[in-house]
Write a protein that holds these residues in place. Sequence first.
Motif, short mmCIF file in Angstrom:
data_model
loop_
_atom_site.label_atom_id
_atom_site.label_comp_id
_atom_site.label_asym_id
_atom_site.label_seq_id
_atom_site.Cartn_x
_atom_site.Cartn_y
_atom_site.Cartn_z
N PHE A 203 0.89 39.87 13.03
CA PHE A 203 0.86 41.18 12.38
C PHE A 203 0.48 42.28 13.38
CE2 PHE A 203 -3.41 39.58 12.03
CZ PHE A 203 -4.24 40.68 12.11
N VAL A 204 -0.35 41.92 14.35
CA VAL A 204 -0.69 42.89 15.40
C VAL A 204 0.50 43.06 16.35
CG1 VAL A 204 -2.21 43.43 17.33
CG2 VAL A 204 -3.14 42.37 15.28
N ALA A 205 1.06 41.91 16.78
CA ALA A 205 2.18 41.96 17.73
C ALA A 205 3.36 42.75 17.14
CB ALA A 205 2.62 40.54 18.10
N GLU A 206 3.68 42.49 15.88
CA GLU A 206 4.82 43.19 15.27
C GLU A 206 4.52 44.67 15.06
OE1 GLU A 206 7.52 41.63 12.50
OE2 GLU A 206 6.61 39.65 12.48
N THR A 207 3.28 44.98 14.74
CA THR A 207 2.90 46.39 14.60
C THR A 207 3.05 47.11 15.94
OG1 THR A 207 1.35 45.90 12.81
CG2 THR A 207 1.05 47.99 13.97
N LEU A 208 2.60 46.47 17.01
CA LEU A 208 2.73 47.07 18.34
C LEU A 208 4.19 47.20 18.75
CD1 LEU A 208 -0.16 45.28 20.30
CD2 LEU A 208 -0.21 47.48 19.11
N GLN A 209 5.00 46.20 18.37
CA GLN A 209 6.43 46.27 18.69
C GLN A 209 7.10 47.39 17.92
OE1 GLN A 209 7.49 42.25 17.71
NE2 GLN A 209 6.64 41.41 19.60
N TRP A 210 6.76 47.51 16.62
CA TRP A 210 7.32 48.61 15.83
C TRP A 210 6.89 49.96 16.41
CZ3 TRP A 210 4.33 52.32 13.41
CH2 TRP A 210 5.05 53.28 12.71
N ALA A 211 5.61 50.07 16.77
CA ALA A 211 5.11 51.33 17.32
C ALA A 211 5.82 51.68 18.62
CB ALA A 211 3.60 51.23 17.56
N SER A 212 6.12 50.66 19.43
CA SER A 212 6.84 50.90 20.67
C SER A 212 8.24 51.42 20.40
CB SER A 212 6.91 49.61 21.50
OG SER A 212 5.62 49.20 21.90
N MET A 213 8.88 50.84 19.39
CA MET A 213 10.22 51.30 19.03
C MET A 213 10.18 52.74 18.51
SD MET A 213 13.44 50.55 18.91
CE MET A 213 13.50 48.75 19.05
N LEU A 214 9.20 53.04 17.66
CA LEU A 214 9.06 54.39 17.13
C LEU A 214 8.83 55.39 18.26
CD1 LEU A 214 8.73 56.46 14.84
CD2 LEU A 214 6.30 55.86 14.79
N MET A 215 7.91 55.04 19.18
CA MET A 215 7.59 55.95 20.27
C MET A 215 8.75 56.10 21.24
SD MET A 215 4.75 57.38 19.70
CE MET A 215 4.33 58.10 21.29
N GLN A 216 9.61 55.08 21.31
CA GLN A 216 10.82 55.23 22.12
C GLN A 216 11.71 56.32 21.54
OE1 GLN A 216 14.13 52.42 21.71
NE2 GLN A 216 14.04 52.07 23.90
N HIS A 217 11.85 56.34 20.21
CA HIS A 217 12.62 57.39 19.54
C HIS A 217 11.98 58.75 19.77
CE1 HIS A 217 15.65 55.11 17.28
NE2 HIS A 217 14.73 54.20 17.09
N VAL A 218 10.65 58.80 19.62
CA VAL A 218 9.93 60.06 19.79
C VAL A 218 10.07 60.55 21.23
CG1 VAL A 218 7.63 61.11 19.83
CG2 VAL A 218 8.28 59.61 17.94
N SER A 219 9.99 59.63 22.18
CA SER A 219 10.10 60.00 23.59
C SER A 219 11.47 60.57 23.91
CB SER A 219 9.82 58.78 24.47
OG SER A 219 9.92 59.11 25.84
N ARG A 220 12.51 59.95 23.38
CA ARG A 220 13.86 60.44 23.64
C ARG A 220 14.08 61.80 22.98
NH1 ARG A 220 18.10 55.64 22.64
NH2 ARG A 220 19.48 57.26 23.47
N TRP A 221 13.52 61.95 21.77
CA TRP A 221 13.60 63.23 21.09
C TRP A 221 12.87 64.31 21.89
CZ3 TRP A 221 9.35 65.65 18.41
CH2 TRP A 221 9.71 66.77 17.66
N ALA A 222 11.69 63.95 22.41
CA ALA A 222 10.94 64.90 23.23
C ALA A 222 11.72 65.27 24.48
CB ALA A 222 9.58 64.30 23.61
#
Length: 413
Positions: A203-222
């Motif tokens: 549950f921690v690993a998947e949360t971190l993986q999801w967060a990484s994917m989200l922040m990848q979108h945010v980073s590209r948007w930025a």
Amino acid sequence: MASNTKPGENILWGGRFTGTCNTLYSLFIIAALTPFMVAYNESIHFDKKLYKQDILEDEFNKIEKGLQAVMKEWDNDSFVIVPGVDEDIHTANERRLGEIIGKDVAGKLHTGRSRNEQVACDMLAADRAESEVDHVMPGYTHLQRAQPIQRLREVVKRVNKSALGCGVLAGNPFNIDRDMMAAELGFEGLLWNSMGGVADRDFVAETLQWASMLMQHVSRWAEDLIIYSTAEFGFVRLADAYSTAWRLRGKSGRVFGQMAGFMMTLKGLPSTYNKDLQESWEAMLDTVKTVSDSMQIATGVLATLAIKPEKMQAALDPFMLATDIADYLVRKGVPFCETHHISGRVVALSEQTDTPMNELTYDQLKSVDARFEKDIAESFDYERSVEMRSAKGGTSKECVLEQIKVLRQILNA
């Protein structure tokens, strides 16, 4: 609140050191209790944020009252952490509970559960898009925020399973009702294997993986905003309060790093519980804070930025309509394999004659291919080009409004 407990007394693994020890083992004990080793081993300074999750699992009368008193100390910031004793949030709570209600009663806190399983337990974008749906810009891509949201819901559904009742590793001998506890605490099921349950950090690993994917979108948007706000483009202007929003791009690296670091911690561990798993909390709490802060900044950036439609319009180039020429020919029955070649020849003619493609005469276009008709002029229209992309997910106004509607439904689900 003051405590008379001494470092090393009642330490989680202190019972192991009673009795006769050889000299080498004694030296190990001394080394383990040095301030540096104690501090390095403790997780209390970051997992103290989990105090409510640790406390609210128990609802027995006397213990509950004592736990509420402990929680009140956390809430008003009067809880005193005892270095060397409060190894983590669980031992800190139990130590203080014993001081308040007595150790005999407080010692029953862990009957039926183990510390290991406790550790294992614990619409602005749419509005903006709708209000500015009439503006066209070159190369514009719409950030599909729904995708990360859907992924998060899938993660929650998959990992929201309870480890309570797994015991230290081999199960619980007190015939407790695991299903009842799981339902009461909001879990959607059980981790069925006790040995896997106390070791589970998916549950921690998947949360971190999801967060990484989200922040990848945010980073590209930025990065899009960084480019579009430069003098060379000038499509948008950020509010002064968010002029340092480029940190969004940098913060994504922090989240990626936490995810990669924790995966490296997990990969070499044997079955069941290992103290290495305490590394999960620091990574997860830091990631949750980073993502939460980043989303607040991103929301502020989006809410306050000003777009410059006149700059966007000025940046449109007739060469961007080359694919529309090919599409026109396809509709006239020209084989698709030929259309892009013909379109390329029109672009070449435009360059050779130094004439914008939309200003080429009908005769010039006919010289490229006799199948051009006078209605080809309709293809040199940016608004029409956008509106022609009318399949679901396209860029026409109707499609964008449909995407906004779907996005709102997902957000409100």
